[in-house]
Each structure stands twice: as structure tokens, then as C-alpha cells.
Write a protein that holds these residues in place. Structure first.
Motif, PDB file in Angstrom:
ATOM      1  N   GLY A  82       0.836  -1.190   0.000  1.00 51.74           N
ATOM      2  CA  GLY A  82       0.000   0.000   0.000  1.00 51.74           C
ATOM      3  C   GLY A  82       0.871   1.241   0.000  1.00 51.74           C
ATOM      4  O   GLY A  82       2.082   1.175   0.208  1.00 51.74           O
ATOM      5  N   PHE A  83       0.243   2.376  -0.253  1.00 58.01           N
ATOM      6  CA  PHE A  83       0.952   3.653  -0.257  1.00 58.01           C
ATOM      7  C   PHE A  83       0.290   4.577   0.750  1.00 58.01           C
ATOM      8  O   PHE A  83      -0.930   4.567   0.900  1.00 58.01           O
ATOM      9  CB  PHE A  83       0.914   4.293  -1.641  1.00 58.01           C
ATOM     10  N   ARG A  84       1.100   5.383   1.419  1.00 60.90           N
ATOM     11  CA  ARG A  84       0.571   6.401   2.310  1.00 60.90           C
ATOM     12  C   ARG A  84       1.573   7.551   2.376  1.00 60.90           C
ATOM     13  O   ARG A  84       2.734   7.401   2.002  1.00 60.90           O
ATOM     14  CB  ARG A  84       0.285   5.838   3.695  1.00 60.90           C
ATOM     15  N   MET A  85       1.078   8.673   2.839  1.00 61.31           N
ATOM     16  CA  MET A  85       1.913   9.855   2.962  1.00 61.31           C
ATOM     17  C   MET A  85       2.458   9.936   4.384  1.00 61.31           C
ATOM     18  O   MET A  85       1.703   9.828   5.344  1.00 61.31           O
ATOM     19  CB  MET A  85       1.115  11.118   2.631  1.00 61.31           C
ATOM     20  N   GLU A  86       3.751  10.105   4.508  1.00 66.40           N
ATOM     21  CA  GLU A  86       4.389  10.359   5.796  1.00 66.40           C
ATOM     22  C   GLU A  86       5.071  11.707   5.678  1.00 66.40           C
ATOM     23  O   GLU A  86       6.129  11.825   5.065  1.00 66.40           O
ATOM     24  CB  GLU A  86       5.372   9.253   6.153  1.00 66.40           C
ATOM     25  N   LYS A  90       5.726  10.202  -0.074  1.00 67.35           N
ATOM     26  CA  LYS A  90       4.896   9.021  -0.326  1.00 67.35           C
ATOM     27  C   LYS A  90       5.747   7.774  -0.096  1.00 67.35           C
ATOM     28  O   LYS A  90       6.829   7.660  -0.671  1.00 67.35           O
ATOM     29  CB  LYS A  90       4.398   9.061  -1.765  1.00 67.35           C
ATOM     30  N   ARG A  92       5.934   3.293   0.596  1.00 68.80           N
ATOM     31  CA  ARG A  92       5.283   1.992   0.467  1.00 68.80           C
ATOM     32  C   ARG A  92       5.216   1.351   1.848  1.00 68.80           C
ATOM     33  O   ARG A  92       6.134   1.504   2.645  1.00 68.80           O
ATOM     34  CB  ARG A  92       6.076   1.069  -0.459  1.00 68.80           C
ATOM     35  N   LYS A  95       0.830  -4.346   3.876  1.00 67.06           N
ATOM     36  CA  LYS A  95      -0.546  -4.360   4.363  1.00 67.06           C
ATOM     37  C   LYS A  95      -0.711  -5.269   5.585  1.00 67.06           C
ATOM     38  O   LYS A  95      -1.550  -5.020   6.443  1.00 67.06           O
ATOM     39  CB  LYS A  95      -1.494  -4.826   3.260  1.00 67.06           C
ATOM     40  N   GLY A  98       1.904  -3.275   8.381  1.00 69.92           N
ATOM     41  CA  GLY A  98       1.835  -1.818   8.431  1.00 69.92           C
ATOM     42  C   GLY A  98       3.197  -1.152   8.447  1.00 69.92           C
ATOM     43  O   GLY A  98       3.294   0.065   8.553  1.00 69.92           O
ATOM     44  N   VAL A 100       6.768   0.304   7.080  1.00 74.92           N
ATOM     45  CA  VAL A 100       7.256   0.943   5.873  1.00 74.92           C
ATOM     46  C   VAL A 100       8.322   0.066   5.246  1.00 74.92           C
ATOM     47  O   VAL A 100       9.179  -0.485   5.934  1.00 74.92           O
ATOM     48  CB  VAL A 100       7.854   2.340   6.190  1.00 74.92           C
TER      49      VAL A 100
END
Length: 101
Positions: A82-86, A90, A92, A95, A98, A100
């Protein structure tokens, strides 16, 4: 679009004759949606003898479709990416855990 699997990632094969094998990605071909994984989908290439190489049957890693690969998390289990902003970056993440990547 960002790549879910990149060069150097450790992956496991989900389907096919090499199901369950693990290896490291050597090359990714985004246009073909394929990747070359070390020790997976190996074909024997018959090469002619030359001054530098003896020739004969040389094993060669062939590309495998990205949909047949899953990234391994820190526990050694297959996971989706999954991708998320920290902050403003951005990243990876796995899942399952959780973490990085």
C-alpha cells in the motif's frame, strides 16, 4: 503510477511451476508488467562456444508477470503493498504489518 515492486525487493512466487520459490528482483519491466527474479523461471539457453565462454547449456532467468509475485514482509510472509503519505513523502508499506518498506 508508483511501482509496488522494485529492484532489490524480496518476493515469493504465487502461481506457476515455481510456486513458493523466493528470490530477489534483479530487473523490473514496467511496460510489460514483468520482472526478472533470481532463481525463478529459469530456462536453459544453448549458446555457441566462443573465445571467452565455453558454450553449452547456460541457465538464464526469464521474466515473470508481476501479478504472480508477492512481496515478503519482515516476518517472511507474502503481503500486498500500500501507499501512504508520511509528512510530504509518499512511502510503500506492507498491508499485513503496516511497516514501511
Amino acid at each position: 503510477m508508483a511501482a509496488k515492486l522494485k529492484k532489490g525487493d524480496t518476493v515469493v512466487v504465487l502461481t506457476g511451476k515455481d510456486k513458493g520459490k523466493q528470490g530477489q528482483i534483479l530487473q523490473v519491466m514496467p511496460k510489460d508488467d514483468k520482472a526478472v527474479v533470481d532463481g525463478v523461471n529459469v530456462a536453459l539457453r544453448h549458446t555457441r562456444q566462443s573465445q571467452t565462454s565455453p558454450g553449452g547449456r547456460v541457465p538464464k532467468n526469464m521474466p515473470i508477470h508481476l501479478s504472480n509475485l508477492a512481496l515478503l514482509d519482515k516476518n517472511g510472509k507474502p503481503t500486498r503493498v500500500g501507499f501512504r503519505m508520511e509528512g510530504d513523502q509518499k512511502v510503500r508499506f506492507a498491508k499485513t504489518t503496516g511497516d514501511v518498506i
